[in-house]
Design a protein around this motif. Sequence first.
Motif, mmCIF file in Angstrom:
data_model
loop_
_atom_site.group_PDB
_atom_site.id
_atom_site.type_symbol
_atom_site.label_atom_id
_atom_site.label_comp_id
_atom_site.label_asym_id
_atom_site.label_seq_id
_atom_site.Cartn_x
_atom_site.Cartn_y
_atom_site.Cartn_z
ATOM 1 N N PRO A 361 0.823 -1.218 0.000
ATOM 2 C CA PRO A 361 0.000 0.000 0.000
ATOM 3 C C PRO A 361 0.855 1.265 0.000
ATOM 4 O O PRO A 361 2.036 1.241 0.354
ATOM 5 N N THR A 362 0.241 2.371 -0.394
ATOM 6 C CA THR A 362 0.897 3.673 -0.370
ATOM 7 C C THR A 362 0.267 4.533 0.711
ATOM 8 O O THR A 362 -0.802 4.202 1.254
ATOM 9 N N TYR A 363 0.895 5.641 0.982
ATOM 10 C CA TYR A 363 0.360 6.532 2.014
ATOM 11 C C TYR A 363 -0.981 7.114 1.596
ATOM 12 O O TYR A 363 -1.806 7.472 2.442
ATOM 13 N N ASP A 364 -1.212 7.195 0.283
ATOM 14 C CA ASP A 364 -2.522 7.657 -0.189
ATOM 15 C C ASP A 364 -3.623 6.723 0.290
ATOM 16 O O ASP A 364 -4.751 7.172 0.574
ATOM 17 N N ASN A 365 -3.325 5.412 0.337
ATOM 18 C CA ASN A 365 -4.319 4.466 0.856
ATOM 19 C C ASN A 365 -4.642 4.756 2.313
ATOM 20 O O ASN A 365 -5.804 4.683 2.731
ATOM 21 N N TYR A 366 -3.589 5.096 3.074
ATOM 22 C CA TYR A 366 -3.811 5.415 4.486
ATOM 23 C C TYR A 366 -4.636 6.696 4.631
ATOM 24 O O TYR A 366 -5.565 6.759 5.449
ATOM 25 N N ILE A 367 -4.317 7.712 3.836
ATOM 26 C CA ILE A 367 -5.051 8.986 3.906
ATOM 27 C C ILE A 367 -6.535 8.764 3.577
ATOM 28 O O ILE A 367 -7.429 9.322 4.219
ATOM 29 N N TRP A 377 -2.966 -4.218 8.428
ATOM 30 C CA TRP A 377 -2.720 -5.335 7.519
ATOM 31 C C TRP A 377 -3.787 -5.412 6.422
ATOM 32 O O TRP A 377 -3.560 -5.985 5.340
ATOM 33 N N ILE A 378 -4.943 -4.808 6.682
ATOM 34 C CA ILE A 378 -6.035 -4.857 5.705
ATOM 35 C C ILE A 378 -5.651 -4.148 4.410
ATOM 36 O O ILE A 378 -6.124 -4.508 3.321
ATOM 37 N N TYR A 379 -4.762 -3.138 4.508
ATOM 38 C CA TYR A 379 -4.374 -2.396 3.303
ATOM 39 C C TYR A 379 -3.802 -3.326 2.240
ATOM 40 O O TYR A 379 -4.007 -3.103 1.040
ATOM 41 N N ARG A 380 -3.070 -4.342 2.639
ATOM 42 C CA ARG A 380 -2.468 -5.261 1.673
ATOM 43 C C ARG A 380 -3.547 -6.040 0.914
ATOM 44 O O ARG A 380 -3.357 -6.394 -0.261
ATOM 45 N N LEU A 381 -4.653 -6.304 1.560
ATOM 46 C CA LEU A 381 -5.728 -7.049 0.908
ATOM 47 C C LEU A 381 -6.481 -6.192 -0.105
ATOM 48 O O LEU A 381 -6.857 -6.665 -1.181
ATOM 49 N N ILE A 382 -6.701 -4.929 0.242
ATOM 50 C CA ILE A 382 -7.515 -4.080 -0.631
ATOM 51 C C ILE A 382 -6.703 -3.351 -1.684
ATOM 52 O O ILE A 382 -7.271 -2.792 -2.623
ATOM 53 N N ARG A 383 -5.369 -3.340 -1.554
ATOM 54 C CA ARG A 383 -4.523 -2.594 -2.479
ATOM 55 C C ARG A 383 -4.735 -2.991 -3.947
ATOM 56 O O ARG A 383 -4.917 -2.113 -4.796
ATOM 57 N N PRO A 384 -4.736 -4.288 -4.314
ATOM 58 C CA PRO A 384 -4.922 -4.628 -5.740
ATOM 59 C C PRO A 384 -6.254 -4.134 -6.287
ATOM 60 O O PRO A 384 -6.324 -3.664 -7.428
ATOM 61 N N PHE A 385 -7.316 -4.244 -5.489
ATOM 62 C CA PHE A 385 -8.628 -3.805 -5.950
ATOM 63 C C PHE A 385 -8.668 -2.286 -6.106
ATOM 64 O O PHE A 385 -9.269 -1.759 -7.049
ATOM 65 N N ASN A 386 -8.014 -1.591 -5.179
ATOM 66 C CA ASN A 386 -7.954 -0.132 -5.254
ATOM 67 C C ASN A 386 -7.191 0.313 -6.493
ATOM 68 O O ASN A 386 -7.603 1.240 -7.199
#
Length: 398
Positions: A361-367, A377-386
């Motif tokens: 994930p990138t910091y944009d995902n966190y923002i 850890w959820i960011y890693r799961l949703i990153r490809p879909f995002n």
Amino acid sequence: MPDSPDQYMTDSSFQLLLLLSRLELSDEQIQAVSSLIPLIDDWERFTRQASERFVLPIVHSHLSKRWKQQVPEPHIDLMKLQAFHSILHNLNITSEFQHTVRDVLLPLQVPHLCFKGPSLAFQYYSEPSQRLCRDVDILVSQKDLPKVLHYALSNGYQPYDPEELTSSEESLAFIASHQKVVTLLSPRNVAIEFHTKIDNTGSVFRAAQMLEKRQPTSINGVNTWVMPINELFVYLCWHHTKHYWSRLHWLVDITAIRNHQDFKLEEVLACAEEYALGSTVRSCLEMMDYFSAPTQNSIEDLTPNTRELVRTSILAMHGDVEFEHSLSRKKPTPDFSFAWQTSNAHIWQWKLLGWKRIFRPTYDNYIAWPLTKRWQWIYRLIRPFNEAYIRFDQKRNN
């Protein structure tokens, strides 16, 4: 203008820059410089190339000491002025380097390692201010990064990359886990890069190992830590090759370290083999000898690996950032510019496992969706879909 590496090497202006890109000149090199100076018909272009390739202060120093009367007065004066501005810039970088170590790292008692830039200049340059620096590079452990960033952000430093970085516990926990380099701007607007890795994948130079091997030093009365000379030389050969030697001050770095009293070739080569970088270091040494020769030899006389390195580097030295990026897109792996630098097993490992980057994930995902440290850890799961949604949306809007 020439359009091939072999033609570039016949250009008197480029030959002169190569010879002057070192701290000391041999008698043979002095003679070669004396024969090249009368062949320069465009001193404005020569000065611009020296500036763009980060060697103008050193080039001006050499020319003003021995050949001042042979360079047209307006141009030697312009070199002096531009070199003076470069030196002032370098002094500002060095000052902020010292402030960061003294006011951020030492109070926290955080193990750290300074590399490249000001620390290299003070160790190996007789006049450190002649070594152009753009930022300050400091390696810290991943676990210490949040503490360092929080302290710096609370004491006048501003976020730069990522620009939206905050000092909250969740924000710093995310950035330490997912971004290997974080850049802050110091109170004097100097970029300070805090690294948790000094390569792209962490498989060439392991941060924990580099921190264990660091050596103490003092720079203008400020105590800090640096790489041992063997480690630094091997690292620089790898790093500069990764960027195709596109800046001439990197040639100065290597020759300066090579001429240092503590440099021992056998130990450097042994160190290179420990990092599986023997072929890289040997080709860099051969390239240095080729560029240092007072008389031009044929590129064809070089060994095959060095021949490819030299030809690509000459093109990069004459290209811009976009050209370097175009070369980077052809890399076999993010850490190696040429296939001969590493093993086929390493290349195939990257080809097979490199797809995992889509989960980073990138910091944009966190923002966009701030989560507590426990749930990040959820960011890693949703990153490809995002990422898929963003690309689909871009195509739809185009």
